[in-house]
Design a protein around this motif. Sequence first.
Motif, mmCIF file in Angstrom:
data_model
loop_
_atom_site.group_PDB
_atom_site.id
_atom_site.type_symbol
_atom_site.label_atom_id
_atom_site.label_comp_id
_atom_site.label_asym_id
_atom_site.label_seq_id
_atom_site.Cartn_x
_atom_site.Cartn_y
_atom_site.Cartn_z
ATOM 1 N N HIS A 82 -10.272 2.572 -1.265
ATOM 2 C CA HIS A 82 -10.532 1.985 0.051
ATOM 3 C C HIS A 82 -11.309 2.929 0.964
ATOM 4 O O HIS A 82 -11.652 2.548 2.077
ATOM 5 C CB HIS A 82 -9.216 1.647 0.754
ATOM 6 C CG HIS A 82 -8.490 0.477 0.182
ATOM 7 N ND1 HIS A 82 -8.838 -0.808 0.463
ATOM 8 C CD2 HIS A 82 -7.442 0.394 -0.665
ATOM 9 C CE1 HIS A 82 -8.033 -1.642 -0.174
ATOM 10 N NE2 HIS A 82 -7.170 -0.931 -0.874
ATOM 11 N N HIS A 137 -9.053 -5.070 -7.255
ATOM 12 C CA HIS A 137 -10.362 -5.447 -6.678
ATOM 13 C C HIS A 137 -11.462 -4.456 -7.054
ATOM 14 O O HIS A 137 -11.967 -3.712 -6.218
ATOM 15 C CB HIS A 137 -10.266 -5.624 -5.162
ATOM 16 C CG HIS A 137 -9.437 -4.592 -4.421
ATOM 17 N ND1 HIS A 137 -9.790 -3.258 -4.370
ATOM 18 C CD2 HIS A 137 -8.282 -4.686 -3.720
ATOM 19 C CE1 HIS A 137 -8.897 -2.602 -3.649
ATOM 20 N NE2 HIS A 137 -7.972 -3.445 -3.256
ATOM 21 N N SER A 181 -6.587 1.749 -6.466
ATOM 22 C CA SER A 181 -7.711 1.176 -5.730
ATOM 23 C C SER A 181 -8.443 2.234 -4.924
ATOM 24 O O SER A 181 -7.928 3.332 -4.702
ATOM 25 C CB SER A 181 -7.225 0.062 -4.804
ATOM 26 O OG SER A 181 -6.412 0.607 -3.784
ATOM 27 N N ASP A 209 -3.602 -10.766 -3.630
ATOM 28 C CA ASP A 209 -3.604 -9.685 -2.646
ATOM 29 C C ASP A 209 -3.089 -10.206 -1.306
ATOM 30 O O ASP A 209 -3.655 -9.906 -0.247
ATOM 31 C CB ASP A 209 -5.027 -9.107 -2.509
ATOM 32 C CG ASP A 209 -5.035 -7.687 -1.943
ATOM 33 O OD1 ASP A 209 -3.969 -7.235 -1.479
ATOM 34 O OD2 ASP A 209 -6.100 -7.055 -1.934
ATOM 35 N N HIS A 246 0.843 -1.197 0.000
ATOM 36 C CA HIS A 246 0.000 0.000 0.000
ATOM 37 C C HIS A 246 0.879 1.248 0.000
ATOM 38 O O HIS A 246 1.933 1.272 0.620
ATOM 39 C CB HIS A 246 -0.878 0.018 1.258
ATOM 40 C CG HIS A 246 -1.986 -0.976 1.212
ATOM 41 N ND1 HIS A 246 -3.101 -0.797 0.442
ATOM 42 C CD2 HIS A 246 -2.145 -2.160 1.829
ATOM 43 C CE1 HIS A 246 -3.909 -1.836 0.589
ATOM 44 N NE2 HIS A 246 -3.347 -2.690 1.417
ATOM 45 N N GLU A 280 0.527 -0.224 -4.562
ATOM 46 C CA GLU A 280 -0.915 -0.001 -4.713
ATOM 47 C C GLU A 280 -1.247 1.400 -4.228
ATOM 48 O O GLU A 280 -1.125 1.705 -3.051
ATOM 49 C CB GLU A 280 -1.714 -1.046 -3.915
ATOM 50 C CG GLU A 280 -3.226 -0.804 -3.975
ATOM 51 C CD GLU A 280 -4.039 -1.848 -3.201
ATOM 52 O OE1 GLU A 280 -3.524 -2.969 -2.985
ATOM 53 O OE2 GLU A 280 -5.185 -1.535 -2.824
HETATM 54 ZN ZN ZN Z 1 -6.446 -2.890 -1.886
#
Ligand code: ZN
Length: 251
Positions: free
Chosen positions: A88, A137, A86, A206, A29, A58
């Motif tokens: 979140h 995702h 992504s 992941d 991340h 990510e």
């Molecule tokens: Zn993620």
Amino acid sequence: MQRYSSALLQPWADSARKIGLTDIAFTDHDRYHTGIDFDEIERLRERNPDMRIRAGIELDNDPIHSAAGRKWIEKHWDKLDFVLGSVHFLDRADQMFDSVPDGAVQFDGHDVDAIYADYFRRVREMAATGLVDCLAHLDLIKIHGHRPQAEIGGIVYETLDFVRGRDLAIELSTAGWRKPVNELYPGDPIVDLAIAKGIPFTVASDAHSHAQLGENFPRLAQKMTAFGVREVCIFEKHKRVMRAVGTESLL
Ligand SMILES: [Zn+2]
């Protein structure tokens, strides 16, 4: 945050080898970017010449940390093989909506259809940054099992058009199978639509520990066969390369 070291990284290569994976990407991340050490990745490559090891990250929409993450990605773009994008975060800056189980409270008293629309709008924003190669995702918003009442086909269609227009890939991620929703990311209708639009796929587990690496890949391989997906892509310095499934032991 854990700083990259040979003690931290080597078990990932060992786990990959054990299950027959020959090509892996690290995608921490972005809020942990200070731990990433490209020299350590290079040393790992030298110690494991039988394996392709990709340097990735990510990038998400963390309202607190991702500004620094974006700067870091821009600065190190040429050293990175692969950037995942992504979403979140919804309206709360202090909690990822996909925290299990706590994040589910963000759905309480809210219209699930509106949350879905808001989520996919944020996904399009992430795709538009120009800083990502692939979206992670894609339908994470389903993680706690909330399903829209209305037909969300239009929103998904629009989002996939956007992804295609930007020439991005999307992930087939087995992580959804270990979450409350217990379903592949993305779900079958989205996979079908992405195939129809010619959007390429990466495969991902992941993994948050080396023990999770490649989790459920045999099950994913079966699903890909059922979908007729015969190619997946890998990235080298952001350049996409298609690989026939099976020939490279990706699954
Ligand atoms: Zn993620």
